[in-house]
Structure formats: structure tokens, C-alpha cells
Design an enzyme around this catalytic site. Structure first.
Site, PDB file in Angstrom:
ATOM      1  N   GLU A  33       0.828  -1.219   0.000  1.00  0.00           N
ATOM      2  CA  GLU A  33       0.000   0.000   0.000  1.00  0.00           C
ATOM      3  C   GLU A  33       0.856   1.260   0.000  1.00  0.00           C
ATOM      4  O   GLU A  33       1.847   1.340   0.734  1.00  0.00           O
ATOM      5  CB  GLU A  33      -0.902  -0.028   1.247  1.00  0.00           C
ATOM      6  CG  GLU A  33      -2.253   0.564   1.012  1.00  0.00           C
ATOM      7  CD  GLU A  33      -3.067  -0.210  -0.014  1.00  0.00           C
ATOM      8  OE1 GLU A  33      -3.003   0.157  -1.220  1.00  0.00           O
ATOM      9  OE2 GLU A  33      -3.743  -1.175   0.356  1.00  0.00           O
ATOM     10  N   HIS A  34       0.449   2.215  -0.804  1.00  0.00           N
ATOM     11  CA  HIS A  34       1.194   3.469  -1.015  1.00  0.00           C
ATOM     12  C   HIS A  34       2.596   3.167  -1.543  1.00  0.00           C
ATOM     13  O   HIS A  34       3.580   3.780  -1.148  1.00  0.00           O
ATOM     14  CB  HIS A  34       1.212   4.312   0.263  1.00  0.00           C
ATOM     15  CG  HIS A  34      -0.132   4.921   0.542  1.00  0.00           C
ATOM     16  ND1 HIS A  34      -0.561   6.074  -0.051  1.00  0.00           N
ATOM     17  CD2 HIS A  34      -1.158   4.489   1.304  1.00  0.00           C
ATOM     18  CE1 HIS A  34      -1.797   6.350   0.349  1.00  0.00           C
ATOM     19  NE2 HIS A  34      -2.185   5.401   1.173  1.00  0.00           N
ATOM     20  N   ASP A  36       2.790   2.126  -5.117  1.00  0.00           N
ATOM     21  CA  ASP A  36       2.837   2.256  -6.589  1.00  0.00           C
ATOM     22  C   ASP A  36       3.523   3.541  -7.043  1.00  0.00           C
ATOM     23  O   ASP A  36       4.371   3.528  -7.935  1.00  0.00           O
ATOM     24  CB  ASP A  36       1.450   2.072  -7.236  1.00  0.00           C
ATOM     25  CG  ASP A  36       0.366   3.019  -6.770  1.00  0.00           C
ATOM     26  OD1 ASP A  36       0.609   3.810  -5.822  1.00  0.00           O
ATOM     27  OD2 ASP A  36      -0.743   2.991  -7.356  1.00  0.00           O
ATOM     28  N   LEU A 124     -12.444   1.150  -3.251  1.00  0.00           N
ATOM     29  CA  LEU A 124     -12.458  -0.045  -4.107  1.00  0.00           C
ATOM     30  C   LEU A 124     -12.286   0.338  -5.584  1.00  0.00           C
ATOM     31  O   LEU A 124     -12.591  -0.437  -6.480  1.00  0.00           O
ATOM     32  CB  LEU A 124     -13.753  -0.850  -3.900  1.00  0.00           C
ATOM     33  CG  LEU A 124     -13.977  -1.381  -2.482  1.00  0.00           C
ATOM     34  CD1 LEU A 124     -15.272  -2.182  -2.403  1.00  0.00           C
ATOM     35  CD2 LEU A 124     -12.806  -2.241  -2.011  1.00  0.00           C
ATOM     36  N   SER A 126     -13.719   2.777  -7.579  1.00  0.00           N
ATOM     37  CA  SER A 126     -14.844   3.078  -8.465  1.00  0.00           C
ATOM     38  C   SER A 126     -14.404   4.045  -9.555  1.00  0.00           C
ATOM     39  O   SER A 126     -14.887   3.970 -10.688  1.00  0.00           O
ATOM     40  CB  SER A 126     -16.027   3.643  -7.670  1.00  0.00           C
ATOM     41  OG  SER A 126     -15.621   4.713  -6.856  1.00  0.00           O
ATOM     42  N   SER A 127     -13.453   4.928  -9.256  1.00  0.00           N
ATOM     43  CA  SER A 127     -13.041   5.890 -10.286  1.00  0.00           C
ATOM     44  C   SER A 127     -12.195   5.214 -11.370  1.00  0.00           C
ATOM     45  O   SER A 127     -12.436   5.422 -12.565  1.00  0.00           O
ATOM     46  CB  SER A 127     -12.324   7.097  -9.679  1.00  0.00           C
ATOM     47  OG  SER A 127     -11.198   6.706  -8.964  1.00  0.00           O
ATOM     48  N   ASP A 171      -4.467   0.949  -9.471  1.00  0.00           N
ATOM     49  CA  ASP A 171      -5.915   0.725  -9.579  1.00  0.00           C
ATOM     50  C   ASP A 171      -6.327   0.464 -11.026  1.00  0.00           C
ATOM     51  O   ASP A 171      -7.062  -0.482 -11.324  1.00  0.00           O
ATOM     52  CB  ASP A 171      -6.687   1.940  -9.057  1.00  0.00           C
ATOM     53  CG  ASP A 171      -6.318   2.274  -7.634  1.00  0.00           C
ATOM     54  OD1 ASP A 171      -5.659   1.440  -6.985  1.00  0.00           O
ATOM     55  OD2 ASP A 171      -6.670   3.377  -7.164  1.00  0.00           O
ATOM     56  N   TYR A 221      -3.741  12.437   0.527  1.00  0.00           N
ATOM     57  CA  TYR A 221      -3.027  11.532  -0.394  1.00  0.00           C
ATOM     58  C   TYR A 221      -1.903  12.303  -1.088  1.00  0.00           C
ATOM     59  O   TYR A 221      -0.757  11.866  -1.122  1.00  0.00           O
ATOM     60  CB  TYR A 221      -4.009  10.959  -1.419  1.00  0.00           C
ATOM     61  CG  TYR A 221      -3.414   9.952  -2.350  1.00  0.00           C
ATOM     62  CD1 TYR A 221      -3.513   8.584  -2.086  1.00  0.00           C
ATOM     63  CD2 TYR A 221      -2.720  10.344  -3.498  1.00  0.00           C
ATOM     64  CE1 TYR A 221      -2.955   7.648  -2.939  1.00  0.00           C
ATOM     65  CE2 TYR A 221      -2.157   9.414  -4.351  1.00  0.00           C
ATOM     66  CZ  TYR A 221      -2.283   8.070  -4.069  1.00  0.00           C
ATOM     67  OH  TYR A 221      -1.723   7.147  -4.921  1.00  0.00           O
TER      68      TYR A 221
HETATM   69  C1  GLA Z   1      -5.176   4.816  -4.215  1.00  0.00           C
HETATM   70  C2  GLA Z   1      -4.418   5.202  -5.476  1.00  0.00           C
HETATM   71  C3  GLA Z   1      -3.430   4.104  -5.863  1.00  0.00           C
HETATM   72  C4  GLA Z   1      -2.544   3.706  -4.677  1.00  0.00           C
HETATM   73  C5  GLA Z   1      -3.373   3.457  -3.425  1.00  0.00           C
HETATM   74  C6  GLA Z   1      -2.526   3.250  -2.203  1.00  0.00           C
HETATM   75  O1  GLA Z   1      -5.982   3.701  -4.455  1.00  0.00           O
HETATM   76  O2  GLA Z   1      -5.304   5.443  -6.535  1.00  0.00           O
HETATM   77  O3  GLA Z   1      -2.670   4.532  -6.958  1.00  0.00           O
HETATM   78  O4  GLA Z   1      -1.560   4.671  -4.452  1.00  0.00           O
HETATM   79  O5  GLA Z   1      -4.276   4.524  -3.166  1.00  0.00           O
HETATM   80  O6  GLA Z   1      -1.785   2.093  -2.312  1.00  0.00           O
END
Ligand code: GLA
Length: 384
Positions: A33-34, A36, A124, A126-127, A171, A221
């Protein structure tokens, strides 16, 4: 949502028949997580919930957006370029069409009816789902033949440039490239990927929506994104790295003096250790060590809670309950955080009891109920 229902809705709104139907899933991230936007490896998978689209070309040179989830509709003249118009849902598909136009693709008028069963803004994706769905549909309709990986890359651009969130590619990649019963191990720097069997044995993957509205999520974010950039710049004074995830734990610890800031140190320690957890998680899954995988999920959550500070009382309450529950072997928040969803590995036979107990515990502590469902790992975007 069946094709028949989609067609009915489309007919009611546009007084004609749709020509094609498409579906794009949402995703959960199993671990990483965090990571990418720091150029490391992540492990998401596509889920069975997502977004549907019924679509037909029109001759009026109009882009018409309708949705079964929101009352706002939009009707744009065909132009060579668009910019974001407020905060409404249709900015995501509009941004996607805009991106295709920028790439030089020709698009004629389109009537579009969308419907989604992903909780909106709950982490999840959606975008990403609606972005990838729109570009895939346009690519199919107009014979653009854009490979799905390229659609994922363009979807990230929509998010970064049209919507204004500095998100990574995870995502869009997950919802475009997902495969049934497989986790995707994705290198976010090179986009090299590997499908890993996600064999959960007698466990199910539970998705738990905290139902906490993700207010300020985008600005927080972007703040984390900026902090990682700062760390990298400081470490680069002595370390040879392109991304933060190029730096291993030992090298990081040796160069801590360059940061000299407790907050930056925490952020970076999360990134460096989470990146190593993904490698361990891959090994665990490939060797059928589900319990080890579960422990890594708990470790990941602790790191997001204490070091990256993107969890919160709601998600922590869920994960704490999971730790105390006999038939749960791992849990963590998933996605950006600041509310949204958690995932948990729960014994199938206990799932109903788990859902009941967790709902009671959560309601007592937080004041309202979470939403729970057992998820199926599914394929990525497709025509129906
Ligand atoms: C959101 C972002 C992703 C990723 C996650 C955290 O979903 O859209 O690119 O950075 O947060 O892992």
C-alpha cells in the site's frame, strides 16, 4: 446488473436501443500500500463488483452521460478537448474521452448509461473502474485496439491530469488486467507483472466497508505523495536511486541522518518495509503459506496505522476485531486509507458469525454499521 436491465435503463433515457455492453470491476489491494507511486511492487486483484456501461454511437455529435447511481446527467457537444467541470461523477468518463482525444483518436457522438455496485469513494477504485471502462468501450467501438496495459496507463493520466490526484497506476492496472482467482504482482516502475494463484483454501477474502466518508482523502493523499518525493530527494544526496522503492531496508537505515525529520522518517520506513513485505507475501502465496500471508497483512496494517498514518479509528477498530477473532488469520486496510475498506481472511464456515460479531462490535465503538461481503477474485474489463 443484467443486460436486460441495462437496456431498459438505456431505452428510458435515450429512447433507443444500446449497441454494446461492457463491464469493468473494482479492485482490492492484497498488500503493497502506497507503494505504486514509489516505484515498487504491489499485489492487487480485481473483484466481482464494478461498473456497467450500455452504449451506442449517436449522429448528433453529442457526448451524453447518464448514470443509475447519480441524478446528475451531462450532455456535451463534441469538442477536441474538455476540462474538468466541477466534482460530478461524469468528470471521470469525460476525462477518459478527453484523454483519448489527446492521444489523437477519433470519436463520434456517444450515448452512455452507467451503473455501478461498488460503494462510491470507499477505496475499491470506483473511479479507475469507470475510467478504464469508458476507454475500453471507446477503443472497441471505434476500432482503436488500445492494449489493456496502455488503457491502464492512460487511466492514470486522467486521474493525475484531469481529476488532479497524484495516484499511481495500481488501480487502473488491476481493473484492466485482473484475472479470475489470481492476484497480480505488478512492478509499478517497469509494469512487468505476474499472475499469482490466490488459493484461499477454506478461507474467504472478506471486504469490510467502514462506511466512513473519505473527506480530505485527496489532499492527504497528495501530501503523502509529496513527502515521499522529499525523502527521495534527500536520500539521493548519497544513495543511487530513481524511486524510493529502489532503496532496501539496510541502505535506508544507514542513511537516516539525511532525513533528520521524524515525520519523513516514518513515512519512508513504511514504504521501505512494505515493499519488502510484498516480496515475502509473494513467496508465502506461491508456497501455500496462508498463515504467513495473513501475518504480513497485519504487519502492513500496523505500518499504515503508525508510520504512514493513513488509517483511522474506524479501520483500526475493524482490524483489531479481526485480530481477536478465532477464525481470522489476517486483515488490513486496503487502498488509500482515510476511511474506506479493510480486507480480511476469514474461515468460510465462520463468515456469517464473523460478520455478525464484527457488526456488533463496530457499531458499539463507532456508532454506525459497516458493510461486509465475501469477495470473488474476477477478470478485468470486458465486453458483455
Ligand atoms: C489509491 C491510489 C493508488 C494507490 C493506493 C494506495 O488507491 O489510486 O494509486 O496509491 O491509493 O496504495
Amino acid at each position: 446488473m443484467t443486460k436486460t436491465r441495462l437496456a431498459e435503463n438505456f431505452r428510458n433515457r435515450f429512447h433507443r436501443e444500446p449497441e454494446h455492453y461492457f463491464f469493468c470491476p473494482g479492485r482490492v489491494n492484497l498488500i503493497g500500500e502506497h507503494i505504486d507511486y514509489n516505484g515498487g511492487e504491489v499485489m492487487p486483484c480485481a473483484i466481482s463488483r464494478g461498473t456497467w456501461l450500455a452504449i451506442a454511437k449517436n449522429v448528433d455529435k453529442k457526448l451524453r452521460f447518464e448514470c443509475g447511481n447519480f441524478s446528475e446527467t451531462a450532455d456535451f457537444h463534441l469538442q477536441s478537448s474538455y476540462s474538468r467541470a466541477g466534482k460530478e461523477w461524469f468528470n471521470y468518463p469525460l476525462g477518459s474521452i478527453n484523454q483519448l482525444l489527446h492521444e489523437g483518436h477519433l470519436i463520434s457522438g456517444l450515448d452512455m448509461f452507467y451503473f455501478g455496485d461498488l460503494p462510491i469513494g470507499a477505496g475499491l477504485s470506483s473511479s479507475a473502474s469507470i475510467e478504464v471502462l469508458t476507454m475500453f468501450a471507446a477503443s472497441e467501438l471505434f476500432g482503436m485496439n488500445i492494449p489493456k496495459i496502455e488503457i491502464a496507463r492512460l487511466g492514470k493520466k486522467v486521474e493525475n491530469e484531469f481529476i488532479g490526484v497524484n495516484s499511481g497506476i495500481m488501480d487502473q492496472f488491476a481493473v484492466a488486467m485482473g484475472k479470475k482467482d489470481k492476484a497480480i504482482l505488478l512492478n509499478c516502475d517497469t509494469l512487468a507483472y505476474e499472475y499469482i494463484p490466490f488459493d484461499t483454501g477454506n478461507f474467504v477474502l472478506a471486504i469490510i466497508n467502514s462506511n466512513k466518508p473519505r473527506t480530505l482523502a485527496d489532499s492527504k493523499y497528495n501530501e503523502r505523495f509529496a513527502q515521499c518525493g522529499q525523502v527521495l530527494k534527500l536520500l539521493k544526496q548519497e544513495v543511487d536511486a530513481v524511486h524510493l522503492c529502489d532503496i532496501d531496508n539496510a541502505t535506508f537505515e544507514q542513511h537516516l541522518h539525511l532525513l533528520n525529520d521524524p515525520v519523513l522518517e516514518k513515512r519512508a520506513r513504511h514504504v521501505v518495509t512494505e515493499n519488502e513485505r510484498v516480496k515475502k507475501a509473494r513467496h508465502a502465496l506461491l508456497n501455500g503459506q496462508l498463515a504467513t500471508f495473513g501475518r504480513l497483512m497485519y504487519d502492513s496494517h500496523a505500518s499504515l496505522q503508525n508510520l504512514y498514518e493513513v488509517s483511522g479509528p474506524e479501520l483500526d477498530t475493524i482490524v483489531d476485531f479481526c485480530k481477536s477473532y478465532h477464525a481470522c488469520i489476517g486483515a488490513r486496510m486496503t487502498g488509500a486509507g482515510f476511511g474506506g475498506c479493510a480486507i480480511a481472511m476469514v474461515e468460510e464456515a465462520s463468515f456469517e458469525d464473523f460478520a455478525k460479531e464484527l457488526t456488533l462490535d463496530y457499531k458499539k465503538r463507532i456508532g454506525y454499521e459497516p458493510e461486509l461481503f465475501a469477495s470473488v477474485i474476477d477478470d478485468g474489463v470486458r465486453e458483455l
